[in-house]
Motif scaffolding. Structure first.
Motif, PDB file in Angstrom:
ATOM      1  N   SER A 278      74.600   6.885 -45.550  1.00 47.53           N
ATOM      2  CA  SER A 278      74.230   5.524 -45.200  1.00 47.53           C
ATOM      3  C   SER A 278      74.006   4.674 -46.446  1.00 47.53           C
ATOM      4  O   SER A 278      74.469   3.532 -46.533  1.00 47.53           O
ATOM      5  CB  SER A 278      72.962   5.533 -44.335  1.00 47.53           C
ATOM      6  N   ASP A 279      73.328   5.234 -47.430  1.00 49.61           N
ATOM      7  CA  ASP A 279      72.983   4.465 -48.629  1.00 49.61           C
ATOM      8  C   ASP A 279      74.214   4.053 -49.433  1.00 49.61           C
ATOM      9  O   ASP A 279      74.318   2.905 -49.876  1.00 49.61           O
ATOM     10  CB  ASP A 279      72.035   5.277 -49.519  1.00 49.61           C
ATOM     11  N   THR A 281      77.288   3.873 -48.330  1.00 49.06           N
ATOM     12  CA  THR A 281      78.149   3.030 -47.504  1.00 49.06           C
ATOM     13  C   THR A 281      77.704   1.580 -47.561  1.00 49.06           C
ATOM     14  O   THR A 281      78.527   0.657 -47.549  1.00 49.06           O
ATOM     15  CB  THR A 281      78.161   3.524 -46.053  1.00 49.06           C
ATOM     16  N   HIS A 282      76.397   1.352 -47.630  1.00 56.60           N
ATOM     17  CA  HIS A 282      75.853  -0.006 -47.594  1.00 56.60           C
ATOM     18  C   HIS A 282      75.686  -0.630 -48.976  1.00 56.60           C
ATOM     19  O   HIS A 282      75.078  -1.709 -49.104  1.00 56.60           O
ATOM     20  CB  HIS A 282      74.522  -0.012 -46.839  1.00 56.60           C
ATOM     21  N   LEU A 304      78.142   3.926 -38.013  1.00 64.22           N
ATOM     22  CA  LEU A 304      78.051   4.290 -39.423  1.00 64.22           C
ATOM     23  C   LEU A 304      79.323   4.994 -39.871  1.00 64.22           C
ATOM     24  O   LEU A 304      79.849   4.721 -40.960  1.00 64.22           O
ATOM     25  CB  LEU A 304      76.834   5.187 -39.664  1.00 64.22           C
ATOM     26  N   ARG A 457      67.843   4.988 -41.207  1.00 63.47           N
ATOM     27  CA  ARG A 457      68.286   5.606 -42.449  1.00 63.47           C
ATOM     28  C   ARG A 457      68.046   7.113 -42.466  1.00 63.47           C
ATOM     29  O   ARG A 457      68.935   7.901 -42.780  1.00 63.47           O
ATOM     30  CB  ARG A 457      67.585   4.966 -43.646  1.00 63.47           C
TER      31      ARG A 457
END
Length: 528
Positions: A278-279, A281-282, A304, A457
Motif C-alpha cells: 500500500s505504501d 503504491t501510493h 489496491l 493500511r
C-alpha cells in the motif's frame, strides 16, 4: 532436482555451491545507512565461519539456541550463518520486544548467549541487558555497536575476531534433520510458543516457493520485513541465499528506502505484508522494476491490487502461510486477476489443504469451515510444549490453523475469519489474551477486551474496550499504554484506541461477545 537440492544439509550446501561458483557475486546489500554496505558470497562465508569458531570458543554446544535481537541487515545475516556453521540454533528476537518478552524467550530457549545492539531506534538495549543479569547468571552478553557498520572495521563484539588457533567446523556441521530455526510466535494462546524447524522443512519450503514463482539466481530479492519474522527470515534472507541471488536489506521501513531498493539496487521480487504494498503504491512516483510482489497477512483488496498493478507495473499475488507451516498457498503470476485479487492463492505442489466442519468432515467448495494444512515444510514441534503440538495436529497429521476459510471450485483459498482470538496488525499478531490478563491487574480496570478494528493500511489495529472499577477515574489511552510500557510490553502490542463502556456484552456462560464490540466499532465508523 530434488535430490540435488536435498543432499547433505540442503540449504547450507547450496550456499557453499554458490561460493564456489561465483565467490565475488554480491550476496548482501545493506542500505540501512546513507552509505550502502555490500558483502560478496565469499566474504559472507568467511565472516560466518569466523563467527562460528568464536561461538565454539565461547562454549556453544551442538543444538544449543543462540538468542540475538538485532535489526535487519548484514550483521544479522552473518551471525545467523555463524550460528548454523557452529551447529547452534538461531533464535532471533524482534528488536521491538522488551524486557517481559525477552525474559520469557531466554528462559524458554535456555540460550546461554544473548547478542544485542547498543542502541536502535532511540532505545538503549544495554539497559535491557542489565535488567536480565539477575535472572540469567550463566548468560553471556555480546553488545554490537551500531556505529560499527562497515564489515571490515566491525568486530561484532569480538565474535568476528580471528582466533589464535584453528577450529575445525566440519564436526559441528548440521545435517538435514538438525534444528535450523527457533522462532517464537506472538502468543495467541496466552504465551509465546517456540516453533522448531529443521533444515529439511525450510529447504522444502524454499524449493516449492522458488519453483512455483519461477525465481532464480538472476532475481534480486528485496527484504523490507524484519529478519526476526518468518517472512523476512525465510522468504527474504534464506530465499536469497538459497537461490544464489543478491538480497537487499534495510533495518527500518521507509518508502524512500523501498524506492532505492527497487530502482537503484534492481530488486525484482519481494514478499511482505500488505501495508508495504500500500505504501509504495501510493507514493507520488511509485518505484518501477519489481517483477513480483507477494502480499501476505490478508487477501489483497481488489481496489489496491488494481492500483498497484498499474502504478508498479508488476505482478501482485496473495499468499497464506504461518510460522509453523511456512507458505502453503500462493497466487501464480499467470493466474487470472479475478482469482488473484481477493484470495490467498492456491495450494502449492506437494502440499495439501482442506476445509472441514467441527467433526472433521471435509466440506464442499464454497462452504466456510476450519482451515487445515499438511506439508513437508511443517514445523516439528513447539519447544518444551509437546502438549500444544499434539493439540494443533489432527490424527491424520493436518495442522489446524485456527482460521476459517472458503475454497472455491478452482482451488483458490479465501481466509474468512479466525477462531483464534488474535489481531493481525500489518502482519504482526497481537497476543490478545496475554495483554488482557495484564490489563486486569490495573487498579482502575474491572473488565477489558481487546478487539480488532479495520484499518486501510495495516489491515487491523487494536481497540481496547474497558469497564472501569467503581469510583475509579476514567483512564486515557496514554495511561493504558504507559502501564503496558511499565510492564515491559512491546509497543507493537499496545492498543491504539480506547472505548469506555458500562458493561461487557456476554454470553450465558460468561464469555465476552467480541463480535458485538466489533459491530459497535463498525457502527461508529459509519456514523463518523
Amino acid at each position: 532436482m530434488m535430490e540435488n537440492l536435498f543432499h547433505h544439509s540442503g540449504f547450507l550446501e547450496s550456499i557453499k555451491q554458490h561460493v564456489r561458483k561465483f565467490p565475488t557475486k554480491t550476496a548482501v546489500v545493506d542500505i540501512s545507512n546513507p552509505q550502502s554496505i555490500t558483502m560478496s558470497y565469499q566474504e559472507l562465508q568467511e565472516t560466518a565461519e569466523t563467527i562460528a569458531a568464536n561461538l565454539l570458543a565461547k562454549g556453544l554446544q551442538k543444538g544449543e539456541a543462540v538468542a540475538y535481537q538485532l535489526p535487519s541487515g548484514w550483521q544479522f545475516i552473518v551471525i545467523t550463518m555463524g550460528i548454523w556453521y557452529a551447529g547452534g540454533v538461531p533464535c532471533p528476537l524482534l528488536p521491538s520486544l522488551r524486557e517481559r518478552e525477552v525474559r520469557f524467550i531466554l528462559d524458554r530457549s535456555q540460550a546461554r548467549i544473548y547478542i544485542y545492539p547498543d542502541t536502535y531506534r532511540n532505545f538503549d538495549y544495554s539497559q535491557l541487558a542489565h535488567s536480565l543479569e539477575d535472572k540469567f547468571a550463566d548468560l553471556q552478553f555480546f553488545c554490537i555497536p551500531q556505529s560499527e557498520q562497515i564489515p571490515a572495521l566491525s568486530s561484532l563484539a569480538g565474535l568476528a575476531d580471528p582466533l589464535d588457533h584453528e577450529y575445525h567446523l566440519q564436526p559441528h556441521a548440521p545435517t538435514l534433520d538438525s534444528i535450523a530455526q527457533l522462532l517464537f510466535t506472538s502468543g495467541t494462546t496466552g504465551e509465546p510458543k517456540g516453533a522448531l524447524h529443521t533444515f529439511s522443512t525450510l529447504s522444502y519450503a524454499l524449493f516449492r516457493h522458488t519453483q512455483t514463482l519461477r525465481l532464480s539466481y538472476q532475481d534480486v530479492i528485496w527484504v523490507p520485513s524484519p529478519l526476526a519474522h518468518q517472512t523476512g527470515f525465510l522468504y527474504g534472507m534464506m530465499l536469497s541465499l538459497f537461490l544464489g541471488a543478491t538480497g537487499v536489506y534495510h533495518a527500518a521501513w521507509h518508502v524512500e528506502k523501498a524506492k532505492q531498493a527497487i530502482e537503484k539496487e534492481g530488486a525484482t521480487f519481494v514478499q511482505a505484508a500488505m501495508p508495504f504494498l500500500s505504501d509504495i503504491t501510493h507514493m507520488s512516483e511509485p518505484p518501477q522494476g519489481l517483477r513480483i510482489f507477494v502480499a501476505t497477512g490478508a487477501a489483497i483488496p481488489r481496489q489496491l491490487a488494481d492500483l498497484a498493478k498499474q502504478k508498479l507495473a508488476c505482478k501482485i499475488v496473495g499468499a497464506w502461510g504461518s510460522t509453523e507451516t511456512c507458505l502453503v498457498t500462493v497466487g501464480h503470476p499467470d493466474d487470472p486477476v479475478e482469482k488473484l485479487w481477493g484470495t490467498d492463492g492456491r495450494v502449492m505442489e506437494g502440499m495439501s489443504i482442506r476445509v472441514v466442519d467441527e467433526n472433521g468432515q471435509v466440506l464442499p467448495p464454497g462452504t466456510e469451515g476450519n482451515f487445515q494444512v499438511k506439508t513437508p515444510a511443517m514445523f516439528i514441534g513447539y519447544l518444551h510444549r509437546p502438549d500444544l503440538y499434539e493439540a494443533a495436529l489432527t490424527k491424520d497429521g493436518y495442522f489446524d490453523t485456527g482460521d476459517l476459510a472458503i475454497v472455491d471450485e478452482d482451488g483458490f483459498i479465501k481466509i474468512s475469519g479466525r477462531k483464534k482470538d488474535i489481531i493481525n496488525r500489518g502482519g504482526e499478531k497481537i497476543p490478545v489474551a496475554e495483554i488482557e490478563n495484564l490489563l486486569y491487574t490495573h487498579p482502575s480496570i474491572a473488565d477489558a477486551a481487546l478487539v480488532a478494528m479495520p484499518d486501510l493500511r495495516l489491515g487491523e489495529r487494536a481497540c481496547l474496550f474497558v469497564v472501569g472499577k467503581e469510583d475509579s477515574q476514567p483512564l486515557k489511552l496514554e495511561d493504558i499504554t504507559g502501564f503496558l510500557q511499565q510492564q515491559g510490553v512491546a509497543k507493537i502490542y499496545w492498543p491504539e484506541r480506547l472505548e469506555w463502556i458500562a458493561e461487557m456484552p456476554r454470553t450465558a456462560s460468561g464469555k465476552i461477545q467480541k463480535y458485538l464490540l466489533r459491530q459497535r466499532l463498525q457502527e461508529k465508523s459509519l456514523d463518523a
